[in-house]
Design a protein around this motif. Sequence first.
Motif, PDB file in Angstrom:
ATOM      1  N   ALA A  76       0.819  -1.212   0.000  1.00 44.55           N
ATOM      2  CA  ALA A  76       0.000   0.000   0.000  1.00 44.55           C
ATOM      3  C   ALA A  76       0.854   1.264   0.000  1.00 44.55           C
ATOM      4  O   ALA A  76       0.376   2.345  -0.343  1.00 44.55           O
ATOM      5  CB  ALA A  76      -0.922   0.000   1.218  1.00 44.55           C
ATOM      6  N   LEU A  77       2.130   1.139   0.389  1.00 46.61           N
ATOM      7  CA  LEU A  77       3.009   2.303   0.463  1.00 46.61           C
ATOM      8  C   LEU A  77       4.019   2.363  -0.682  1.00 46.61           C
ATOM      9  O   LEU A  77       4.865   3.266  -0.714  1.00 46.61           O
ATOM     10  CB  LEU A  77       3.768   2.299   1.802  1.00 46.61           C
ATOM     11  CG  LEU A  77       2.900   2.327   3.067  1.00 46.61           C
ATOM     12  CD1 LEU A  77       3.787   2.250   4.306  1.00 46.61           C
ATOM     13  CD2 LEU A  77       2.042   3.578   3.117  1.00 46.61           C
ATOM     14  N   ASN A  90      11.256   8.305  -2.832  1.00 48.39           N
ATOM     15  CA  ASN A  90      10.471   7.172  -2.356  1.00 48.39           C
ATOM     16  C   ASN A  90      10.441   7.171  -0.831  1.00 48.39           C
ATOM     17  O   ASN A  90      11.396   7.612  -0.181  1.00 48.39           O
ATOM     18  CB  ASN A  90      11.061   5.856  -2.869  1.00 48.39           C
ATOM     19  CG  ASN A  90      10.943   5.720  -4.366  1.00 48.39           C
ATOM     20  OD1 ASN A  90       9.986   6.192  -4.975  1.00 48.39           O
ATOM     21  ND2 ASN A  90      11.929   5.074  -4.982  1.00 48.39           N
ATOM     22  N   LEU A  91       9.357   6.645  -0.276  1.00 44.87           N
ATOM     23  CA  LEU A  91       9.186   6.658   1.178  1.00 44.87           C
ATOM     24  C   LEU A  91      10.332   5.958   1.892  1.00 44.87           C
ATOM     25  O   LEU A  91      10.839   6.444   2.920  1.00 44.87           O
ATOM     26  CB  LEU A  91       7.850   6.004   1.545  1.00 44.87           C
ATOM     27  CG  LEU A  91       7.521   5.922   3.034  1.00 44.87           C
ATOM     28  CD1 LEU A  91       7.464   7.307   3.660  1.00 44.87           C
ATOM     29  CD2 LEU A  91       6.201   5.186   3.244  1.00 44.87           C
ATOM     30  N   GLU A  92      10.772   4.814   1.350  1.00 46.10           N
ATOM     31  CA  GLU A  92      11.828   4.052   2.030  1.00 46.10           C
ATOM     32  C   GLU A  92      13.177   4.770   2.014  1.00 46.10           C
ATOM     33  O   GLU A  92      14.089   4.387   2.756  1.00 46.10           O
ATOM     34  CB  GLU A  92      11.976   2.666   1.403  1.00 46.10           C
ATOM     35  CG  GLU A  92      12.348   2.656  -0.065  1.00 46.10           C
ATOM     36  CD  GLU A  92      11.137   2.623  -0.974  1.00 46.10           C
ATOM     37  OE1 GLU A  92      11.286   2.211  -2.142  1.00 46.10           O
ATOM     38  OE2 GLU A  92      10.033   2.999  -0.508  1.00 46.10           O
ATOM     39  N   GLU A  96      12.224   4.582   7.831  1.00 50.26           N
ATOM     40  CA  GLU A  96      12.250   3.139   8.076  1.00 50.26           C
ATOM     41  C   GLU A  96      10.803   2.655   8.229  1.00 50.26           C
ATOM     42  O   GLU A  96      10.028   3.252   8.977  1.00 50.26           O
ATOM     43  CB  GLU A  96      13.042   2.808   9.330  1.00 50.26           C
ATOM     44  CG  GLU A  96      14.511   3.217   9.283  1.00 50.26           C
ATOM     45  CD  GLU A  96      15.319   2.372   8.304  1.00 50.26           C
ATOM     46  OE1 GLU A  96      14.851   1.263   7.954  1.00 50.26           O
ATOM     47  OE2 GLU A  96      16.399   2.822   7.901  1.00 50.26           O
ATOM     48  N   ILE A  97      10.469   1.578   7.532  1.00 48.54           N
ATOM     49  CA  ILE A  97       9.096   1.074   7.539  1.00 48.54           C
ATOM     50  C   ILE A  97       9.075  -0.292   8.212  1.00 48.54           C
ATOM     51  O   ILE A  97       9.809  -1.202   7.827  1.00 48.54           O
ATOM     52  CB  ILE A  97       8.543   0.949   6.110  1.00 48.54           C
ATOM     53  CG1 ILE A  97       8.649   2.293   5.382  1.00 48.54           C
ATOM     54  CG2 ILE A  97       7.096   0.464   6.120  1.00 48.54           C
ATOM     55  CD1 ILE A  97       8.345   2.216   3.899  1.00 48.54           C
ATOM     56  N   PHE A 116       7.332  15.844   9.092  1.00 46.94           N
ATOM     57  CA  PHE A 116       6.157  16.462   8.481  1.00 46.94           C
ATOM     58  C   PHE A 116       5.949  16.003   7.039  1.00 46.94           C
ATOM     59  O   PHE A 116       4.827  15.624   6.666  1.00 46.94           O
ATOM     60  CB  PHE A 116       6.258  17.986   8.538  1.00 46.94           C
ATOM     61  CG  PHE A 116       5.109  18.672   7.846  1.00 46.94           C
ATOM     62  CD1 PHE A 116       3.848  18.715   8.419  1.00 46.94           C
ATOM     63  CD2 PHE A 116       5.297  19.261   6.588  1.00 46.94           C
ATOM     64  CE1 PHE A 116       2.784  19.335   7.760  1.00 46.94           C
ATOM     65  CE2 PHE A 116       4.254  19.888   5.931  1.00 46.94           C
ATOM     66  CZ  PHE A 116       2.989  19.922   6.521  1.00 46.94           C
ATOM     67  N   PRO A 117       6.992  16.011   6.178  1.00 45.81           N
ATOM     68  CA  PRO A 117       6.789  15.543   4.798  1.00 45.81           C
ATOM     69  C   PRO A 117       6.293  14.099   4.721  1.00 45.81           C
ATOM     70  O   PRO A 117       5.457  13.773   3.881  1.00 45.81           O
ATOM     71  CB  PRO A 117       8.175  15.686   4.161  1.00 45.81           C
ATOM     72  CG  PRO A 117       8.862  16.723   4.957  1.00 45.81           C
ATOM     73  CD  PRO A 117       8.365  16.544   6.355  1.00 45.81           C
ATOM     74  N   VAL A 118       6.793  13.233   5.607  1.00 47.30           N
ATOM     75  CA  VAL A 118       6.362  11.829   5.606  1.00 47.30           C
ATOM     76  C   VAL A 118       4.893  11.729   6.007  1.00 47.30           C
ATOM     77  O   VAL A 118       4.105  11.026   5.361  1.00 47.30           O
ATOM     78  CB  VAL A 118       7.244  10.992   6.563  1.00 47.30           C
ATOM     79  CG1 VAL A 118       6.616   9.632   6.822  1.00 47.30           C
ATOM     80  CG2 VAL A 118       8.636  10.799   5.963  1.00 47.30           C
TER      81      VAL A 118
END
Length: 270
Positions: A76-77, A90-92, A96-97, A116-118
């Motif tokens: 989903a991410l 990219n989020l990663e 850390e996920i 905040f951006p995340v």
Amino acid sequence: NRGQTENRKLKAPAPPRILCKPLPLHLKACQKQHIYNMSHKTPNEIFNETKSKLQGYVTLYYFHLGNLCIKADPIALLSTTVEVNGDEMNLEEVAEISLEDDYTFAITPKGAKQVFPVCKAIQTEHPEFKMEEKTERNELTDEEEVTIHFTMPTVNENRRDVCMDYIKAKYELVTAKMDVAFTTGTAKMTASMIGLPAETVDKAKEKLQALYDQHMEMCNKLRDDKTKEVEDAYLQYHAEHAEQTRQDEEMQAAHSSQNVFSMNMKDEKE
């Protein structure tokens, strides 16, 4: 006549006729073969083409279901991007996920400036997530770290119905495209094997049928697994709701008993 004379003067000359010699027979044969090869594919090429389409539709269904967030599934991410100093990352790359539990993401930004951006990026893409920030001190660096928990929405009766409709609608859409790909592939396969023994044609069509059945089974499993996931989440919600109702009733009953006891004590004093 002066007008007719001017018209004749303005009339464009006819283009010269270009006479083409006919192609020799051997070149005509080569030309026909080239056109045939360009417009017709071999049975193996048709099989691979159909396989590629079927795989693509199964992947599409997997992606659709992955974005129907019941459990905390990292897929989903995958499409979540974070804007950092004007650049999309990219989020990663900036966090850390991990999973807190089956229904909660634990996202730890790599620095205070990324918090905040995340949060903004994830909430923009998944506004249905419930967000909660927690600050803890890192024992190794002795610095405070912010971990953001994103919890999946509870599956109550209304959400359960919406999810089931979504699973069914996407299944019907994808399998309809698979049917078209299979029907088209079968027709092309049959046309490409004209003149070959019937047994050879039947074996090729059976192979294509087996390919189609295999990918349909994949779609069916994806549908059934997601359906079970929704049902399990709904049962969990129902159980938690029933437990909460029981606790509320017990608290209300206890409160009522205290009121009666206090009134009795008052009567005794009087």
